[in-house]
Design an enzyme around this catalytic site. Sequence first.
Site, short mmCIF file in Angstrom:
data_model
loop_
_atom_site.label_atom_id
_atom_site.label_comp_id
_atom_site.label_asym_id
_atom_site.label_seq_id
_atom_site.Cartn_x
_atom_site.Cartn_y
_atom_site.Cartn_z
N PHE A 61 0.80 -1.22 0.00
CA PHE A 61 0.00 0.00 0.00
C PHE A 61 0.83 1.27 0.00
O PHE A 61 0.37 2.33 -0.42
CB PHE A 61 -0.94 0.02 1.22
CG PHE A 61 -0.25 0.26 2.54
CD1 PHE A 61 0.07 1.55 2.95
CD2 PHE A 61 0.06 -0.79 3.39
CE1 PHE A 61 0.71 1.78 4.17
CE2 PHE A 61 0.70 -0.58 4.60
CZ PHE A 61 1.02 0.71 5.00
N LYS A 121 -1.18 -7.56 -8.68
CA LYS A 121 -2.13 -7.58 -7.56
C LYS A 121 -1.73 -6.46 -6.61
O LYS A 121 -0.85 -6.61 -5.77
CB LYS A 121 -2.09 -8.94 -6.85
CG LYS A 121 -3.40 -9.34 -6.14
CD LYS A 121 -3.86 -8.40 -5.04
CE LYS A 121 -3.03 -8.53 -3.78
NZ LYS A 121 -3.57 -7.64 -2.68
N GLU A 154 -5.19 -3.78 -1.64
CA GLU A 154 -6.61 -3.45 -1.64
C GLU A 154 -6.90 -2.13 -0.94
O GLU A 154 -8.01 -1.58 -1.06
CB GLU A 154 -7.42 -4.58 -1.00
CG GLU A 154 -7.18 -4.80 0.48
CD GLU A 154 -5.96 -5.66 0.79
OE1 GLU A 154 -5.87 -6.13 1.95
OE2 GLU A 154 -5.11 -5.87 -0.11
N SER A 208 5.83 -6.91 4.14
CA SER A 208 6.43 -7.23 5.43
C SER A 208 7.24 -8.52 5.34
O SER A 208 7.01 -9.36 4.46
CB SER A 208 5.34 -7.39 6.50
OG SER A 208 4.55 -8.54 6.24
N CYS A 234 9.58 1.44 3.58
CA CYS A 234 10.50 0.38 3.99
C CYS A 234 11.93 0.90 4.09
O CYS A 234 12.80 0.23 4.66
CB CYS A 234 10.44 -0.80 3.02
SG CYS A 234 11.07 -0.44 1.37
N GLU A 272 9.33 -3.58 13.30
CA GLU A 272 9.12 -2.61 12.23
C GLU A 272 7.76 -1.95 12.47
O GLU A 272 6.71 -2.56 12.26
CB GLU A 272 9.14 -3.28 10.86
CG GLU A 272 8.99 -2.27 9.73
CD GLU A 272 8.89 -2.91 8.35
OE1 GLU A 272 9.28 -2.25 7.37
OE2 GLU A 272 8.43 -4.06 8.26
#
Length: 507
Positions: free
Chosen positions: A152, A176, A179, A229, A284, A392
């Site tokens: 995201f 993909k 969402e 992740s 990240c 994290e």
Amino acid sequence: MSKHITHWIGGAPVATAGAAPRRGDIFDPATGKVSGQVDFAEIAEVDQAVSAAVEAFASWRHTSIAKRTQVLFAFRELLNARKDELAAIIVSEHGKVHSDALGEIARGQEVVEYACGVPQLTKGGFTEQASTGVDVYSIRQPLGVVSIISPFNFPAMVPMWFFPLAIAAGNAVVVKPSEKDPSAAIFLAELWKEAGLPDGVFNVVHGDKVAVDRLLEHPDVKSVSFVGSTPIARYVYETGTRYGKRVQALGGAKNHMLVLPDADLDLAADAAVNAGFGAAGERCMAVSVLAAVDPIGDELVEKIKQRMATLKVGPGCNGDSDMGPLVTGQHRDKVTSYVDSGLADGADLAVDGRRHPIAESDANGEPTADGFWLGPTLFDHVKPGMSVYNDEIFGPVLSVVRVTSYEEGLELINANPYGNGTAIFTNDGGAARKFQNEVEVGMVGINVPIPVPVAYYSFGGWKASLFGDTHAYGADGIHFFTRGKAITQRWLDPSHGGLNLGFPTNS
């Protein structure tokens, strides 16, 4: 009006007779309101997308490199002309400020431009007369259907780390996206259509684990590119490779910034704030730990606090906002829980982001008090073992750890299970060179807080930050999306062709 986002398969949105069996809400993070819904793919929709990609690959792989390059250039021009529209979409669903969204697009655009050099990037080698009358040469060929599962936090940039090179090399793609912010991928699909990419070469399916698992298992999907992740990256890598696929799975991070006593502390403070709180820390490559070599700790923390106090937190569409909201209420609550944990573990809460003033309205005067807000947060005197250090957090929380020497700081970084990015701030060239050689991290910045490589190098970390041997984009990206083949040939007699005085054309 509430928007409806559906899949893009075979060059067009999927026509639905009625509501999809499963849907997810799309939120405006600045208001906390539902702005639309996105269809979740079942196995049938994923299979439909892969089937369209298989059919398109059969002809796209044989399209001349010259023609592929023309399509890439056209896509590049369209993206450049309409980047403000795409940035507005990202702001509305992710929450980051407009300037940061534009920066995300620009970094993705670099990979598009790099992919425009595909004639040179995929060129093989040739050895004449390797043996008597025998020549040997190498070629690189596309894999087939490749899948991209993106997060995201960068709904445009991360897919663009992968699909420009995949398409340039002759593959067909199924994306993909997250969402949480699915519209950017559909916008990019529309640009590809306008650029002249044949239908089925670029497809988008939305959804959750159902879609992910089907892509990992589908026999016609040859590779998986993932960013997310570490636990999910490990799952993607282990599952995808079990089904015989190539996998590059980029995981999480706990990026450290080591500041030596001789560093320019104003530069270091600016860098810590920029790298720690840009995009609300949902990067990240964000700096989440600052290792200060004392005796500079107190002075550096004070400089950081002064800068944090000037940050304007508000809707991303406001031109003067420095930092927007977090992507969802659930994620905001999770990040906020780390503030409570840090206090319980004994860290010093130097700046409490829960108390940071938030703009009360957006550019249209809409109320934003119910948005997913958390201001920049600073912990001092953090120690390994505390949750704010170990985990994290993926939010606007910066932890300062005090160390007594360069050696202690280096040991701290190398002991961390993650190895994505790191930085050192110093005016000592010898110390910087020693650090770049000794630190066990994949991407290193010297007086650069977020060392994301330019497109002609490759992005990827070490240790628990990367599963697989191949990094994203650059030369690694070309090799990931192609297979090498060596040919040994011998011709007994030269061939003779007819006359043709016309200039050769590309088709």
